[in-house]
Design a protein around this motif. Structure first.
Motif, PDB file in Angstrom:
ATOM      1  N   VAL A 243      21.008  23.631  14.184  1.00 38.03           N
ATOM      2  CA  VAL A 243      22.336  23.096  14.521  1.00 38.03           C
ATOM      3  C   VAL A 243      23.238  23.186  13.284  1.00 38.03           C
ATOM      4  O   VAL A 243      24.412  23.524  13.377  1.00 38.03           O
ATOM      5  N   HIS A 245      21.786  24.240   9.763  1.00 36.89           N
ATOM      6  CA  HIS A 245      21.336  25.283   8.831  1.00 36.89           C
ATOM      7  C   HIS A 245      21.268  26.601   9.577  1.00 36.89           C
ATOM      8  O   HIS A 245      20.204  27.032  10.016  1.00 36.89           O
ATOM      9  N   HIS A 256      28.051  16.655   7.023  1.00 38.36           N
ATOM     10  CA  HIS A 256      27.453  15.760   8.020  1.00 38.36           C
ATOM     11  C   HIS A 256      26.866  14.547   7.326  1.00 38.36           C
ATOM     12  O   HIS A 256      26.350  14.656   6.219  1.00 38.36           O
ATOM     13  N   VAL A 260      21.096   9.797   4.417  1.00 33.52           N
ATOM     14  CA  VAL A 260      20.326   9.798   3.171  1.00 33.52           C
ATOM     15  C   VAL A 260      20.635   8.501   2.424  1.00 33.52           C
ATOM     16  O   VAL A 260      21.795   8.124   2.287  1.00 33.52           O
ATOM     17  N   LEU A 323      19.514  26.798   2.634  1.00 33.94           N
ATOM     18  CA  LEU A 323      18.075  26.620   2.449  1.00 33.94           C
ATOM     19  C   LEU A 323      17.475  27.809   1.710  1.00 33.94           C
ATOM     20  O   LEU A 323      16.284  27.828   1.412  1.00 33.94           O
ATOM     21  N   THR A 329      15.020  24.286  -6.195  1.00 30.99           N
ATOM     22  CA  THR A 329      16.014  23.237  -6.422  1.00 30.99           C
ATOM     23  C   THR A 329      15.526  21.807  -6.196  1.00 30.99           C
ATOM     24  O   THR A 329      16.329  20.894  -6.219  1.00 30.99           O
ATOM     25  N   LEU A 341       9.329  19.268  -0.209  1.00 26.93           N
ATOM     26  CA  LEU A 341       9.762  19.684   1.129  1.00 26.93           C
ATOM     27  C   LEU A 341       9.031  18.883   2.207  1.00 26.93           C
ATOM     28  O   LEU A 341       9.587  18.603   3.270  1.00 26.93           O
ATOM     29  N   VAL A 344      11.000  15.923   2.746  1.00 26.94           N
ATOM     30  CA  VAL A 344      12.217  16.231   3.514  1.00 26.94           C
ATOM     31  C   VAL A 344      11.886  16.259   5.008  1.00 26.94           C
ATOM     32  O   VAL A 344      12.605  15.671   5.832  1.00 26.94           O
ATOM     33  N   THR A 363      25.206  11.165  12.068  1.00 25.66           N
ATOM     34  CA  THR A 363      25.592  12.074  13.143  1.00 25.66           C
ATOM     35  C   THR A 363      24.547  12.040  14.278  1.00 25.66           C
ATOM     36  O   THR A 363      23.359  11.795  14.023  1.00 25.66           O
ATOM     37  N   THR A 365      22.960  14.109  16.002  1.00 22.66           N
ATOM     38  CA  THR A 365      21.835  15.058  16.005  1.00 22.66           C
ATOM     39  C   THR A 365      20.605  14.496  15.300  1.00 22.66           C
ATOM     40  O   THR A 365      19.482  14.917  15.570  1.00 22.66           O
ATOM     41  N   LEU A 383      10.147  26.956   5.329  1.00 21.34           N
ATOM     42  CA  LEU A 383      11.064  26.680   4.208  1.00 21.34           C
ATOM     43  C   LEU A 383      10.569  27.381   2.937  1.00 21.34           C
ATOM     44  O   LEU A 383      11.365  27.919   2.169  1.00 21.34           O
TER      45      LEU A 383
HETATM   46  C1  HEC Z   1      23.292  17.496  11.392  1.00 15.35           C
HETATM   47  C2  HEC Z   1      23.106  18.622  10.497  1.00 15.35           C
HETATM   48  C3  HEC Z   1      21.719  18.885   9.935  1.00 15.35           C
HETATM   49  C4  HEC Z   1      20.524  19.052  10.623  1.00 15.35           C
HETATM   50  C5  HEC Z   1      20.300  18.973  12.111  1.00 15.35           C
HETATM   51  C6  HEC Z   1      19.533  19.346   9.622  1.00 15.35           C
HETATM   52  N1  HEC Z   1      20.092  19.342   8.369  1.00 15.35           N
HETATM   53 FE1  HEC Z   1      19.128  19.647   6.625  1.00 15.35          FE
HETATM   54  N2  HEC Z   1      20.759  19.027   5.609  1.00 15.35           N
HETATM   55  C7  HEC Z   1      21.985  18.725   6.167  1.00 15.35           C
HETATM   56  C8  HEC Z   1      22.833  18.085   5.176  1.00 15.35           C
HETATM   57  C9  HEC Z   1      24.260  17.617   5.383  1.00 15.35           C
HETATM   58  C10 HEC Z   1      22.055  17.988   4.000  1.00 15.35           C
HETATM   59  C11 HEC Z   1      22.468  17.325   2.680  1.00 15.35           C
HETATM   60  C12 HEC Z   1      22.449  15.822   2.925  1.00 15.35           C
HETATM   61  C13 HEC Z   1      22.620  14.942   1.714  1.00 15.35           C
HETATM   62  O1  HEC Z   1      22.213  15.295   0.605  1.00 15.35           O
HETATM   63  O2  HEC Z   1      23.157  13.825   1.895  1.00 15.35           O
HETATM   64  C14 HEC Z   1      20.756  18.613   4.305  1.00 15.35           C
HETATM   65  C15 HEC Z   1      19.719  18.779   3.393  1.00 15.35           C
HETATM   66  C16 HEC Z   1      18.559  19.481   3.652  1.00 15.35           C
HETATM   67  C17 HEC Z   1      17.582  19.870   2.667  1.00 15.35           C
HETATM   68  C18 HEC Z   1      17.663  19.590   1.164  1.00 15.35           C
HETATM   69  C19 HEC Z   1      18.405  20.703   0.486  1.00 15.35           C
HETATM   70  C20 HEC Z   1      18.628  20.502  -0.995  1.00 15.35           C
HETATM   71  O3  HEC Z   1      19.004  21.479  -1.657  1.00 15.35           O
HETATM   72  O4  HEC Z   1      18.460  19.383  -1.497  1.00 15.35           O
HETATM   73  C21 HEC Z   1      16.584  20.543   3.335  1.00 15.35           C
HETATM   74  C22 HEC Z   1      15.350  21.174   2.708  1.00 15.35           C
HETATM   75  C23 HEC Z   1      16.929  20.544   4.726  1.00 15.35           C
HETATM   76  N3  HEC Z   1      18.146  19.900   4.882  1.00 15.35           N
HETATM   77  C24 HEC Z   1      16.173  21.110   5.740  1.00 15.35           C
HETATM   78  C25 HEC Z   1      16.374  20.827   7.089  1.00 15.35           C
HETATM   79  C26 HEC Z   1      15.385  21.031   8.115  1.00 15.35           C
HETATM   80  C27 HEC Z   1      14.033  21.652   7.898  1.00 15.35           C
HETATM   81  C28 HEC Z   1      15.946  20.581   9.286  1.00 15.35           C
HETATM   82  C29 HEC Z   1      15.297  20.473  10.640  1.00 15.35           C
HETATM   83  C30 HEC Z   1      14.100  19.632  10.682  1.00 15.35           C
HETATM   84  C31 HEC Z   1      17.282  20.106   8.978  1.00 15.35           C
HETATM   85  N4  HEC Z   1      17.499  20.262   7.636  1.00 15.35           N
HETATM   86  C32 HEC Z   1      18.190  19.592   9.899  1.00 15.35           C
HETATM   87  C33 HEC Z   1      22.348  18.949   7.487  1.00 15.35           C
HETATM   88  C34 HEC Z   1      21.429  19.062   8.519  1.00 15.35           C
END
Ligand code: HEC
Ligand code: HEC
Length: 391
Positions: A243, A245, A256, A260, A323, A329, A341, A344, A363, A365, A383
């Protein structure tokens, strides 16, 4: 674009939104037609970042060379001991700690992202408070907790060590650049020229996706036997990762609130970062931009409009990070609070932190995912394959 020839898939594919919201059960064939289209977009990152017309030196080889020297030069800092490279290794590696150390032992407020592939981003910094890569560089230079510098220090260092190459590029010496803000903007433009050249645009992941897509044309049995099957399926369906990434950078370039944990003063994220960026003399429409009326300036106006109407979406929101090269990182998230990871994935599995641990509203989602151990492992492996070798 080639249409999938998949007799077993109902051609009346569900819309992506419906599908990601769980409208389709796991018995449906993966990938659906729409998912296949999204898969095709994942593995096609161009080797060069998009053109930036707001910096006329963005693709100038002399500027990139000088930018490299400056990126590594500790004497640009007020304390004389901190360079850009102190927190961002030139090979894309960032510090292994949640926060990085700047001048006089100060710690940064957030986790440093990689500078690899940085100029594929549309907005910069976790909260989007810079709109172009060259103006981004001015922030750490002048931040008292990072390089604690100013135009006088920077100009003196340019005169001392780089006067002739600076003059070759800008047509005047650093001393002749009497406006200190212009000195900072120029150094930012050199930094961008260098950073635009440090990219890693392919990874084992891309090969896997290509092979997976080829299997679709063979048979569903071949698709399901593919080693990437469970990882990709979970990425698209139960995990809902695609949705946000998505696309070749694996980011929608949007912001979004994913819940966190953050109780710091700057926890409101994008919502408090945008107005200063819009008012900033260094932005894409400002006096140092080499294209003040182009598309980038138009986009600023759109953001101004959002600020008036989208408070709920913007409060506590951070930019979806790429990603790609994610192995370089860690620790993760803007706070650097998740070490691995695996952490995460556990974070997403539980649907983020509960309300009260961050600012604003999560959000829709981001909900509990109930991933199985196998699905978690498959996602982590997926990943891990997203990090490429230097090119
Ligand atoms: C609604 C949108 C959204 C969805 C759905 C989402 N992400 Fe993210 N992702 C983000 C955002 C925004 C951040 C940064 C958030 C923060 O630091 O506050 C993030 C951060 C991350 C990071 C850390 C990256 C870094 O450099 O620190 C990883 C790894 C990641 N997401 C993987 C995933 C994976 C795997 C999924 C599915 C299980 C997923 N994300 C689902 C929006 C999303
Ligand atoms: C003391 C450590 C430190 C120093 C020195 C430093 N940075 Fe950073 N950098 C960070 C942190 C922390 C962030 C994230 C800040 C935020 O989003 O609030 C960041 C963000 C960035 C980003 C944004 C990447 C993105 O995807 O949005 C770029 C590019 C960058 N820095 C380049 C530079 C350059 C160029 C210099 C030198 C002029 C520099 N940094 C100096 C710590 C540092």
């Amino acid at each position: 674009m080639k249409k999938a020839n998949r007799p077993s898939v109902p051609l009346l594919a569900l819309t992506v939104v419906g599908l990601l919201a769980g409208a389709c059960g796991s018995e449906d064939i993966f990938p659906s037609f729409d998912e296949l289209e999204l898969l095709r977009e994942l593995h096609t990152l161009t080797r060069r970042p998009p053109v930036d017309s707001t910096n006329r030196f963005a693709d100038d080889a002399r500027a990139a060379e000088l930018g490299l020297a400056l990126f590594n030069d500790k004497k640009l800092s007020g304390c004389g001991t901190v360079a850009c490279a102190s927190c961002h290794g030139g090979d894309g590696k960032t510090v292994d700690t949640a926060k990085a150390e700047g001048c006089d032992g100060h710690l940064t407020g957030r986790n440093p992202p990689s500078t690899l592939n940085a100029d594929y981003n549309r907005w910069f910094m976790w909260d989007g408070r810079a709109d172009r890569l060259w103006n981004q560089a001015i922030l750490p230079m002048t931040n008292p907790f990072e390089m604690n510098s100013n135009a006088t220090i920077v100009r003196a260092r340019l005169t001392e060590a780089y006067e002739s190459s600076y003059k070759d590029i800008f047509g005047k010496t650093p001393d002749e650049t009497v406006d200190g803000d212009e000195v900072l903007a120029n150094v930012g433009k050199l930094m961008q020229a260098y950073e635009r050249k440090i990219n890693r645009t392919s990874a084992p992941f891309d090969e896997d996706v290509r092979r997976f897509i080829a299997a679709v044309d063979v048979s569903q049995a071949q698709v399901e036997a593919d080693p990437a099957f469970l990882g990709l399926k979970t990425y698209f369906r139960k995990g809902q990762c695609a949705v946000c990434h998505k696309g070749a950078t694996m980011s929608d370039n949007l912001f979004h609130n994913i819940g966190v944990k953050d109780t710091s003063e700057s926890a409101a994220g994008q919502y408090v970062a945008v107005q200063p960026m819009l008012d900033w003399q260094f932005n894409a429409a400002g006096r140092f931009s080499d294209n003040k009326t182009g598309l980038d300036a138009t986009r600023l106006a759109a953001v101004q409009a959002d600020l008036a109407t989208k408070r709920v979406e913007m409060e506590g929101a951070y930019r979806t990070p790429t990603l790609r090269n994610i192995a370089l990182t860690g620790p993760y998230m803007h706070t650097g609070e998740l070490a691995t990871l695996a952490e995460v994935i556990d974070f997403y599995d539980k649907g983020g932190e509960p309300a009260g641990m961050f600012t604003g509203t999560k959000t829709a989602t981001i909900v509990e995912l109930k991933l199985t151990t196998k699905e978690k492992q498959a996602l982590i492996h997926l990943l891990e394959t997203m990090t490429g070798a230097p090119q």
